[in-house]
Enzyme design. Structure first.
Site, PDB file in Angstrom:
ATOM      1  N   GLY A   1       0.157   6.095   1.793  1.00 35.92           N
ATOM      2  CA  GLY A   1       1.155   5.350   1.027  1.00 35.92           C
ATOM      3  C   GLY A   1       1.903   6.318   1.182  1.00 35.92           C
ATOM      4  O   GLY A   1       3.500   6.121   0.791  1.00 35.92           O
TER       5      GLY A   1
ATOM      6  N   ARG B   1      14.585  -0.162   0.524  1.00 35.68           N
ATOM      7  CA  ARG B   1      14.966  -1.389   1.019  1.00 35.68           C
ATOM      8  C   ARG B   1      15.460  -2.236  -0.331  1.00 35.68           C
ATOM      9  O   ARG B   1      14.961  -2.827  -1.083  1.00 35.68           O
ATOM     10  CB  ARG B   1      14.359  -1.917   1.978  1.00 35.68           C
ATOM     11  CG  ARG B   1      13.422  -2.283   1.397  1.00 35.68           C
ATOM     12  CD  ARG B   1      12.535  -3.597   2.808  1.00 35.68           C
ATOM     13  NE  ARG B   1      11.156  -3.673   2.719  1.00 35.68           N
ATOM     14  CZ  ARG B   1      10.585  -4.036   3.330  1.00 35.68           C
ATOM     15  NH1 ARG B   1      11.001  -3.927   4.853  1.00 35.68           N
ATOM     16  NH2 ARG B   1       8.964  -4.414   2.931  1.00 35.68           N
TER      17      ARG B   1
ATOM     18  N   ASP C   1       2.557 -11.775   6.482  1.00 33.55           N
ATOM     19  CA  ASP C   1       2.279 -11.048   5.266  1.00 33.55           C
ATOM     20  C   ASP C   1       3.699  -9.996   5.664  1.00 33.55           C
ATOM     21  O   ASP C   1       4.718  -9.457   4.904  1.00 33.55           O
ATOM     22  CB  ASP C   1       1.324  -9.963   4.718  1.00 33.55           C
ATOM     23  CG  ASP C   1       1.049  -9.053   6.285  1.00 33.55           C
ATOM     24  OD1 ASP C   1       0.474  -9.625   7.337  1.00 33.55           O
ATOM     25  OD2 ASP C   1       1.497  -7.724   6.085  1.00 33.55           O
TER      26      ASP C   1
ATOM     27  N   ASP D   1      10.301  -6.294   7.830  1.00 28.28           N
ATOM     28  CA  ASP D   1       9.419  -5.313   7.942  1.00 28.28           C
ATOM     29  C   ASP D   1       9.470  -4.836   9.464  1.00 28.28           C
ATOM     30  O   ASP D   1       9.442  -5.503   9.986  1.00 28.28           O
ATOM     31  CB  ASP D   1       8.033  -6.016   7.940  1.00 28.28           C
ATOM     32  CG  ASP D   1       6.935  -5.846   6.263  1.00 28.28           C
ATOM     33  OD1 ASP D   1       8.034  -4.577   5.325  1.00 28.28           O
ATOM     34  OD2 ASP D   1       6.802  -6.352   5.962  1.00 28.28           O
TER      35      ASP D   1
ATOM     36  N   GLY E   1       0.743  -0.717  -0.401  1.00 27.51           N
ATOM     37  CA  GLY E   1      -0.101   0.145   0.299  1.00 27.51           C
ATOM     38  C   GLY E   1       0.636   0.900   0.638  1.00 27.51           C
ATOM     39  O   GLY E   1       0.167   2.379  -0.211  1.00 27.51           O
TER      40      GLY E   1
END
Length: 487
Positions: free
Chosen positions: A120, A170, A246, A256, A86
């Site tokens: 976003g 990243r 996820d 993450d 997103g």
């Protein structure tokens, strides 16, 4: 600068959806990881203005083909069939100097087809945190995504309050997650699922292609990598904070770094993440949660595997059960290193369990304890225990443990074991209060503390005066007990 390829973009939609970055007001470069860029094959690095334009999304990166990745996920145990990138865009893949294919991704670059009403964007704080923590993990040899660039946007991002915005770049072995397979499986499209699995086997686990059942071999390989990864997290007190499916990488990397933190005062039930109200992802729960995530991965692969019926379920269950012995074996090895014992020592596990109990009851800082223990082992003298005993509220109990540890060490004291012990026990971690100091300074426009801390945490075994200063545990007034996600 980088030579992009785009194999993932050849997979069927909606695994990859073309999307463009939304330009920002006035990008400025905070940091660029030149050694990593060179590892990725960059022959020359352009000036800061060009880098800021590329890695903010304001100008197209030459050769890039940006797109958002679709995935689903169990978020705190609740399944959401469509999540996706997103606020991130895959620019493409590069083959590094070691022949390894790696993704390059913008994070915080604006809305995508998967934004679900979000902006976003990313605040500056989470960008700095992820840069520091991921580069520390890499320096520790723990599989992780890497930080290539950080850029301020010149815009404000509203979360709990209005904050400076930033864009993070990243690098990962890939951004394919357990949730990516759940995304394909939820569509009941076996051709889509097979295309994804075949891509992962080719990219990450080519040895599985020659197995009798390639998809069972894929499951077993992913289980093995996750078991090793979680054991390594636990060895340095890393608490991911949001181990949703996820956020579970098929490549076996840490991915993450949202509300992540490192254990300070030892407590197996420690939680820092502000969103983990039920302690689902507490420190001690991480191995069981990883195994739970892998069971969800196994469920997605069942339609592709050769066996049928009860035999199929039992075969997949056996693969998931392998997590625990693999995790335990790696944990024993790491414990032996942390305690300076021989790798095959039968004392490593009981001694570590007893020490963890001492750390918990004595309110001891985890990193400082193992650092002091390492110094203790290397400096035998009559006063050798002073620094260690100063860390606990129960010194008499710790003295008894130290006697047992010293007896176990007798057979293990050689140069190689001391070296292994030092490299298992960092002097410094990115402590919560130090990261917060960096963020606070950056919000005032001062990035010097960020660069200072980055230089130190990427040399985690350095014993310089500056490293020792920044390694010190937080005082009561400095403690940061809650961390926040940037979404």
């Amino acid at each position: 600068m980088l030579q992009f390829e785009h194999r993932y973009a050849t997979l069927p939609a909606p695994l990859w959806v073309a999307s463009q970055a939304t330009p920002v007001a006035s990008p400025e470069l905070i940091a660029f990881n030149t050694p990593l860029a060179e590892e990725l094959g960059a022959k020359e690095v352009p000036d800061a203005t060009t880098l800021a334009g590329w890695f903010s999304g304001n100008q197209p990166v030459p050769g890039a083909k940006p797109g958002a990745l679709g995935y689903a996920g169990h978020q705190f145990g609740n399944f959401v069939p469509q999540l996706g990138d997103g606020r991130a865009l895959l620019l493409g893949e590069v083959v590094d100097q070691h022949g390894v294919r790696r993704d390059v991704q913008l994070k915080g670059s604006g809305r995508t087809p998967f934004s679900r009403g979000g902006d976003g964007r990313s605040p500056l704080g989470p960008v700095l945190r992820e840069y520091l923590v991921s580069e520390f993990m890499a320096a520790m040899g723990i599989p992780t995504t890497r930080a290539l660039a950080a850029v301020t946007s010149g815009e404000r991002v509203v979360r709990q309050m209005a904050e400076p915005g930033a864009v993070f770049t990243r690098v990962a072995s890939s951004h394919i997650r357990v949730g990516t397979f759940q995304f394909a499986a939820a569509r009941r499209d076996e051709a889509l699922l097979k295309a994804l699995a075949d891509h992962v086997i080719e990219r990450h686990y080519p040895e599985a292609a020659n197995a009798e059942d390639p998809y069972l071999a894929l499951l077993e390989a992913v289980v093995a990598r996750q078991a090793l990864l979680i054991a390594r997290w636990m060895s340095v007190g890393f608490i991911h904070g949001v181990m949703n499916t996820d956020n579970c990488s098929i490549a076996g990397e840490t991915i993450d770094y949202g509300p992540c933190a490192f254990m300070e005062q030892f407590d197996p039930q420690k939680v820092y993440s502000s969103i983990d109200q039920g302690r689902r992802y507490a420190f001690a729960n991480q191995p069981a949660i990883a195994q739970w995530n892998l069971a969800r991965f196994a469920e997605t692969l069942l339609p592709l595997m050769k066996e049928e019926g009860d035999a199929l379920v039992e075969q997949a269950t056996d693969a998931i059960r392998r997590f625990e012995p693999l995790f335990s074996a790696e944990q024993r090895r790491l414990y032996a290193d942390k305690l300076g014992l021989a790798a095959d020592s039968d004392q490593a596990m009981p001694l570590m369990e007893a020490l963890e109990s001492q750390m918990h009851q004595g309110r001891m800082d985890m990193t400082a304890t193992f650092d002091a223990l390492t110094q203790d082992a290397a400096s035998p003298n009559d006063e050798r225990h002073e620094a260690l005993l100063a860390l606990t509220t129960q010194p008499n109990e710790l003295v008894a443990w130290l006697d047992q540890w010293q007896q176990a060490q007798v057979a293990s004291q050689d140069g190689e074991r001391f070296t292994a012990m030092r490299h298992a026990n960092p002097v410094i971690i990115p402590r919560n209060h130090r990261v917060q100091e960096v963020i606070d300074a950056a919000y005032d426009g001062d990035f010097a503390p960020f660069h200072t801390l980055l230089a130190v945490v990427t040399k985690p075994f350095d014993e310089s005066v500056e490293a020792r200063r920044l390694a010190a545990p937080a005082t009561e007034n400095q403690q940061v007990l809650r961390t926040f996600c940037g979404t």
